[in-house]
Write a protein that holds these residues in place. Structure first.
Motif, mmCIF file in Angstrom:
data_model
loop_
_atom_site.group_PDB
_atom_site.id
_atom_site.type_symbol
_atom_site.label_atom_id
_atom_site.label_comp_id
_atom_site.label_asym_id
_atom_site.label_seq_id
_atom_site.Cartn_x
_atom_site.Cartn_y
_atom_site.Cartn_z
ATOM 1 N N GLY A 1 2.763 8.355 -1.123
ATOM 2 C CA GLY A 1 2.292 9.622 -1.666
ATOM 3 C C GLY A 1 3.036 10.836 -1.159
ATOM 4 N N GLN A 2 4.096 10.627 -0.409
ATOM 5 C CA GLN A 2 4.882 11.767 0.084
ATOM 6 C C GLN A 2 5.741 12.374 -1.022
ATOM 7 O OE1 GLN A 2 4.391 13.099 3.153
ATOM 8 N NE2 GLN A 2 2.811 11.525 3.325
ATOM 9 N N THR A 3 6.308 11.515 -1.880
ATOM 10 C CA THR A 3 7.113 11.962 -3.016
ATOM 11 C C THR A 3 6.764 11.112 -4.224
ATOM 12 O OG1 THR A 3 8.947 10.459 -2.489
ATOM 13 C CG2 THR A 3 9.047 12.685 -1.553
ATOM 14 N N PHE A 4 6.942 11.664 -5.418
ATOM 15 C CA PHE A 4 6.657 10.946 -6.659
ATOM 16 C C PHE A 4 7.809 11.133 -7.638
ATOM 17 C CE2 PHE A 4 2.401 11.280 -4.998
ATOM 18 C CZ PHE A 4 1.752 10.141 -5.457
ATOM 19 N N THR A 5 8.012 10.110 -8.482
ATOM 20 C CA THR A 5 8.940 10.221 -9.605
ATOM 21 C C THR A 5 8.198 9.803 -10.867
ATOM 22 O OG1 THR A 5 9.757 7.971 -9.256
ATOM 23 C CG2 THR A 5 11.004 9.751 -8.221
ATOM 24 N N SER A 6 8.586 10.364 -11.992
ATOM 25 C CA SER A 6 7.956 10.039 -13.266
ATOM 26 C C SER A 6 8.423 8.667 -13.733
ATOM 27 C CB SER A 6 8.317 11.096 -14.305
ATOM 28 O OG SER A 6 7.756 10.744 -15.555
ATOM 29 N N VAL A 7 7.464 7.805 -14.117
ATOM 30 C CA VAL A 7 7.815 6.480 -14.654
ATOM 31 C C VAL A 7 7.306 6.299 -16.082
ATOM 32 C CG1 VAL A 7 8.055 5.334 -12.413
ATOM 33 C CG2 VAL A 7 5.806 5.381 -13.533
ATOM 34 N N PRO B 1 0.800 -1.231 0.000
ATOM 35 C CA PRO B 1 0.000 0.000 0.000
ATOM 36 C C PRO B 1 0.827 1.273 0.000
ATOM 37 C CG PRO B 1 -0.231 -1.184 2.078
ATOM 38 C CD PRO B 1 0.566 -2.061 1.171
ATOM 39 N N GLY B 2 2.134 1.186 0.176
ATOM 40 C CA GLY B 2 2.990 2.354 0.073
ATOM 41 C C GLY B 2 3.308 2.725 -1.367
ATOM 42 N N THR B 3 2.992 1.824 -2.301
ATOM 43 C CA THR B 3 3.238 2.081 -3.718
ATOM 44 C C THR B 3 1.977 2.663 -4.340
ATOM 45 O OG1 THR B 3 4.847 0.293 -3.843
ATOM 46 C CG2 THR B 3 3.921 1.075 -5.927
ATOM 47 N N VAL B 4 2.070 3.937 -4.716
ATOM 48 C CA VAL B 4 0.931 4.671 -5.268
ATOM 49 C C VAL B 4 1.307 5.143 -6.663
ATOM 50 C CG1 VAL B 4 -0.588 6.675 -4.968
ATOM 51 C CG2 VAL B 4 0.284 5.452 -2.950
ATOM 52 N N TYR B 5 0.400 4.941 -7.622
ATOM 53 C CA TYR B 5 0.573 5.448 -8.984
ATOM 54 C C TYR B 5 -0.406 6.587 -9.185
ATOM 55 C CZ TYR B 5 3.082 1.097 -9.693
ATOM 56 O OH TYR B 5 3.978 0.059 -9.586
ATOM 57 N N LEU B 6 0.067 7.654 -9.817
ATOM 58 C CA LEU B 6 -0.745 8.836 -10.059
ATOM 59 C C LEU B 6 -0.687 9.172 -11.539
ATOM 60 C CD1 LEU B 6 -2.307 11.368 -8.966
ATOM 61 C CD2 LEU B 6 -0.063 12.433 -8.667
ATOM 62 N N ALA B 7 -1.839 9.174 -12.195
ATOM 63 C CA ALA B 7 -1.910 9.579 -13.604
ATOM 64 C C ALA B 7 -2.139 11.077 -13.649
ATOM 65 C CB ALA B 7 -3.048 8.850 -14.318
ATOM 66 N N VAL B 8 -1.254 11.775 -14.334
ATOM 67 C CA VAL B 8 -1.397 13.204 -14.557
ATOM 68 C C VAL B 8 -1.389 13.419 -16.065
ATOM 69 C CG1 VAL B 8 -0.374 13.857 -12.349
ATOM 70 C CG2 VAL B 8 1.086 13.641 -14.345
ATOM 71 N N ALA C 1 2.826 15.068 -26.092
ATOM 72 C CA ALA C 1 1.697 15.962 -26.374
ATOM 73 C C ALA C 1 1.220 15.665 -27.784
ATOM 74 C CB ALA C 1 2.137 17.415 -26.247
ATOM 75 N N PRO C 2 -0.048 15.695 -28.102
ATOM 76 C CA PRO C 2 -1.138 16.187 -27.280
ATOM 77 C C PRO C 2 -1.817 15.090 -26.456
ATOM 78 C CG PRO C 2 -1.956 15.821 -29.481
ATOM 79 C CD PRO C 2 -0.490 15.428 -29.480
ATOM 80 N N GLU C 3 -1.218 13.916 -26.334
ATOM 81 C CA GLU C 3 -1.808 12.842 -25.526
ATOM 82 C C GLU C 3 -1.952 13.312 -24.085
ATOM 83 O OE1 GLU C 3 -2.471 9.328 -26.223
ATOM 84 O OE2 GLU C 3 -2.429 9.903 -28.313
ATOM 85 N N ASP C 4 -3.028 12.964 -23.434
ATOM 86 C CA ASP C 4 -3.227 13.228 -22.009
ATOM 87 C C ASP C 4 -3.533 11.907 -21.325
ATOM 88 O OD1 ASP C 4 -2.892 15.961 -22.006
ATOM 89 O OD2 ASP C 4 -5.032 16.409 -22.163
ATOM 90 N N THR D 1 0.582 14.521 -18.208
ATOM 91 C CA THR D 1 1.790 14.222 -18.976
ATOM 92 C C THR D 1 2.325 12.811 -18.797
ATOM 93 O OG1 THR D 1 3.131 15.115 -17.170
ATOM 94 C CG2 THR D 1 2.522 16.630 -18.970
ATOM 95 N N GLY D 2 1.739 12.016 -17.905
ATOM 96 C CA GLY D 2 2.239 10.659 -17.731
ATOM 97 C C GLY D 2 1.844 10.045 -16.411
ATOM 98 N N VAL D 3 2.634 9.039 -15.993
ATOM 99 C CA VAL D 3 2.387 8.332 -14.738
ATOM 100 C C VAL D 3 3.532 8.642 -13.779
ATOM 101 C CG1 VAL D 3 2.163 6.077 -13.612
ATOM 102 C CG2 VAL D 3 1.115 6.456 -15.837
ATOM 103 N N LEU D 4 3.154 8.973 -12.547
ATOM 104 C CA LEU D 4 4.105 9.177 -11.474
ATOM 105 C C LEU D 4 3.961 8.033 -10.485
ATOM 106 C CD1 LEU D 4 3.415 12.974 -10.812
ATOM 107 C CD2 LEU D 4 5.021 11.963 -12.443
ATOM 108 N N LYS D 5 5.058 7.662 -9.831
ATOM 109 C CA LYS D 5 5.032 6.568 -8.863
ATOM 110 C C LYS D 5 5.619 7.037 -7.544
ATOM 111 C CE LYS D 5 6.787 1.889 -8.055
ATOM 112 N NZ LYS D 5 7.608 0.785 -8.611
ATOM 113 N N SER D 6 4.949 6.640 -6.460
ATOM 114 C CA SER D 6 5.437 6.915 -5.121
ATOM 115 C C SER D 6 5.718 5.592 -4.434
ATOM 116 C CB SER D 6 4.393 7.690 -4.312
ATOM 117 O OG SER D 6 4.809 7.820 -2.965
ATOM 118 N N SER D 7 6.817 5.502 -3.742
ATOM 119 C CA SER D 7 7.132 4.314 -2.948
ATOM 120 C C SER D 7 6.990 4.601 -1.458
ATOM 121 C CB SER D 7 8.562 3.840 -3.253
ATOM 122 O OG SER D 7 8.654 3.454 -4.608
ATOM 123 N N ASP D 8 6.533 5.810 -1.126
ATOM 124 C CA ASP D 8 6.389 6.188 0.277
ATOM 125 C C ASP D 8 4.972 6.674 0.603
ATOM 126 O OD1 ASP D 8 6.385 8.680 -0.942
ATOM 127 O OD2 ASP D 8 8.322 9.297 -0.114
#
Length: 186
Positions: A102-108, A84-91, A113-116, A93-100
């Motif tokens: 949701g405290q920090t994210f990195t782009s994966v 449950p510490g692994t969170v994926y966030l779709a924004v 553009a223009p894809e969303d 420009t792409g997908v971000l991943k958190s291993s903590d």
């Protein structure tokens, strides 16, 4: 849980009655809660339209803020059922991943553009497999977001919904234009 503006509501009786949860701290002015995900440990993570990720470890009674991604319009969340510490966030420009959590994210995953990017989901039967969609493409990672491949669909679709079955890992992709549903097991 249901969201309206920057307010959150919870029902414990299948929607017969609703209780407003405390406004996440700090308050998020002029923001919408766009997605809510609940981890296997009960942690609630919510993404807002123009504020930080908000996190509750006590069923929504109190909240802390996580990373502030500054994304607008489209945010979708997915939490790994295995961690449950692994969170994926779709924004956009792409997908971000958190291993903590949701405290920090990195782009994966970055999409051109223009894809969303509009959806992200983790396969409950194989948490290393993650899917993400734009309105015209489906992407898959089989190594928890380290690498991605663009998948082929049998015909052109405008993806609006993504769901991975907990029963067998089948992927359901809903189309927003033709009201089609495409089901596959890649």
């Amino acid at each position: 849980d249901v969201c309206s503006s920057d307010l959150l509501f919870r029902s414990t009786n299948f929607g017969q009655t609703w209780t407003q949860l405390p406004t996440p701290a700090p308050s998020i002015p002029n923001s919408l809660i766009l997605d809510i995900a609940i981890g296997s440990n009960g942690t609630i993570v919510a993404a807002s339209s123009n504020g930080p990720i908000i996190i509750s470890a006590d069923n929504g009674n109190t909240w802390t803020t996580g990373a502030n991604q500054g994304a607008t319009n489209k945010q979708a969340l997915a939490i790994s059922p295995a961690n449950p510490g692994t969170v994926y966030l779709a924004v956009n420009t792409g997908v971000l991943k958190s291993s903590d959590g949701g405290q920090t994210f990195t782009s994966v995953l970055s999409v051109p553009a223009p894809e969303d990017l509009n959806q992200v989901a983790v396969d409950p039967t194989n948490p290393s497999t993650v899917y993400a969609t734009t309105y015209g493409s489906v992407y898959r990672s089989t190594n928890a977001g380290q690498t991605w491949s663009q998948l082929t669909t049998p015909y052109s679709i405008a993806v609006s919904t993504l769901f991975v079955s907990p029963a067998n890992g089948a992927v359901f992709v809903g189309s927003g234009i033709e009201s089609d549903v495409f089901v596959t097991k890649w």
